[in-house]
Write an enzyme that holds these catalytic residues in place. Structure first.
Site, PDB file in Angstrom:
ATOM      1  N   LYS A 181      -9.465  -8.107   7.689  1.00 58.72           N
ATOM      2  CA  LYS A 181      -9.972  -7.054   6.791  1.00 58.72           C
ATOM      3  C   LYS A 181     -10.713  -7.682   5.620  1.00 58.72           C
ATOM      4  O   LYS A 181     -11.769  -7.201   5.212  1.00 58.72           O
ATOM      5  CB  LYS A 181      -8.814  -6.187   6.274  1.00 58.72           C
TER       6      LYS A 181
ATOM      7  N   GLN B 259       0.154  -3.415   3.838  1.00 60.69           N
ATOM      8  CA  GLN B 259       0.217  -3.730   5.257  1.00 60.69           C
ATOM      9  C   GLN B 259       1.609  -3.423   5.815  1.00 60.69           C
ATOM     10  O   GLN B 259       2.628  -3.774   5.227  1.00 60.69           O
ATOM     11  CB  GLN B 259      -0.142  -5.221   5.465  1.00 60.69           C
TER      12      GLN B 259
ATOM     13  N   ASP C 115      -5.946   3.992   3.696  1.00 62.44           N
ATOM     14  CA  ASP C 115      -5.283   4.035   5.005  1.00 62.44           C
ATOM     15  C   ASP C 115      -5.042   5.484   5.437  1.00 62.44           C
ATOM     16  O   ASP C 115      -4.736   5.730   6.606  1.00 62.44           O
ATOM     17  CB  ASP C 115      -3.908   3.348   4.913  1.00 62.44           C
TER      18      ASP C 115
END
Ligand code: GUN
Length: 294
Positions: free
Chosen positions: A54, A98, A121
């Site tokens: 990312k 994460q 997200d």
């Protein structure tokens, strides 16, 4: 049957090029540029790889990226404080924590702590709820990536029967809602199958569009698929193989078997996977512009 392989790598690079062009204009005009922060707790190798890719992708389009690494024994309170710190930093537009997190940390509490306006997200209940009722929101990257692939390949979805295998919060549930919305792509009649579904094959064989996010390698075989179906494979598994590396990457779909029956099919790797990162970057750009996914 003429089968088209959906090239997720190509579409992801187009999405990234579009983001890069927008960021280049901001740089030229001496404006602030988007900034994505990622928090990672512990040493999970898959998570490390994912966050590193990312970061690389963000930098390649001109998005600033910061990674905050914490040891596996970080307390929940310390993690919530770290999120507060980023929530209050006006220079950071997007924040991802994460997953998975270590067992002693309550993942729901952590997600709910993220400022919904920075939740690129799309995991925060406020964003999920807004997505469900069709309000502007951030939509999680994998479902958004699937919708983008359907859109860019101009695959007809209206009035089609879309069968989704899997009901996870990250993929199965949101993509089934998006496919049922009064949108294009969308407007499908959606059925969700899961571990308690009886006679799953009889349902998958009715699918015009089959979205596979069940988490079992090579689960979907040709005899489960209708002639002419569109097959989207969200799975990503490392399975032992008789090659130099000793493994190969495969999806939830037995690609070689199913390929002959599908009109469109995503490969693994190179299908949905590359879209996930591209859509995180797109959400970060949107957050910077105070806009939402549509
Ligand atoms: N772990 C696996 N996939 C994801 C994702 O899309 N976002 C986050 N934050 N963690 C993940």
């Amino acid at each position: 049957m003429k089968t088209k392989i959906i090239d997720g790598k190509l579409i992801a690079s187009k999405v990234k090029d579009e983001i890069k062009a927008e960021v280049a204009v901001m740089i030229k005009n001496c404006e602030d540029t988007p900034h994505l922060a990622a928090i990672i707790v512990g040493e999970d190798p898959a998570s490390q790889t994912y966050v590193a890719s990312k970061e690389k992708a963000a930098r390649s389009v001109g998005i600033t990226s910061s990674i905050y690494k914490y040891p596996a024994d970080t307390t929940e309170e310390d993690l919530l404080n770290a999120i507060d710190f980023i929530n209050n930093d006006d220079e950071i537009n997007g924040l991802i924590v994460q997953l998975p997190l270590p067992d002693h940390i309550n993942v729901n509490k952590v997600i709910e702590h993220i400022n919904p306006n920075k939740d690129v997200d799309g995991f925060h209940p406020l964003n999920v709820g807004k997505m469900v009722i069709g309000q502007p929101s951030y939509v999680s990257a994998t479902p958004a990536g699937i919708m983008e692939l359907l859109k860019r390949y101009q695959i007809e979805t209206e009035g089609k029967h879309c069968v989704v295998l899997g009901r996870s919060n990250i993929v199965g549930s949101p993509v089934s809602i998006l496919m049922s919305k009064k949108t294009n792509p969308g407007n499908s009649t959606v059925t969700i199958c899961h571990s308690k579904t009886k006679d799953m094959e009889s349902i998958t064989r009715q699918a015009d569009i089959l979205i596979c996010a069940i988490g079992v390698p090579n689960f979907v075989k040709a005899d489960m698929v209708k002639e002419g179906a569109v097959v989207i494979d969200v799975g990503m598994h490392r399975i032992p193989a008789d090659n130099e590396k000793g493994y190969k990457i495969t999806g939830d779909v037995d690609f070689e078997d199913v390929k002959q029956k599908a009109t469109f099919i995503t490969p693994v790797p190179g299908g949905v996977g590359p879209m996930t990162i591209a859509m995180i970057l797109k959400n970060t750009l949107l957050a910077h512009k105070k806009e939402y996914y549509s």
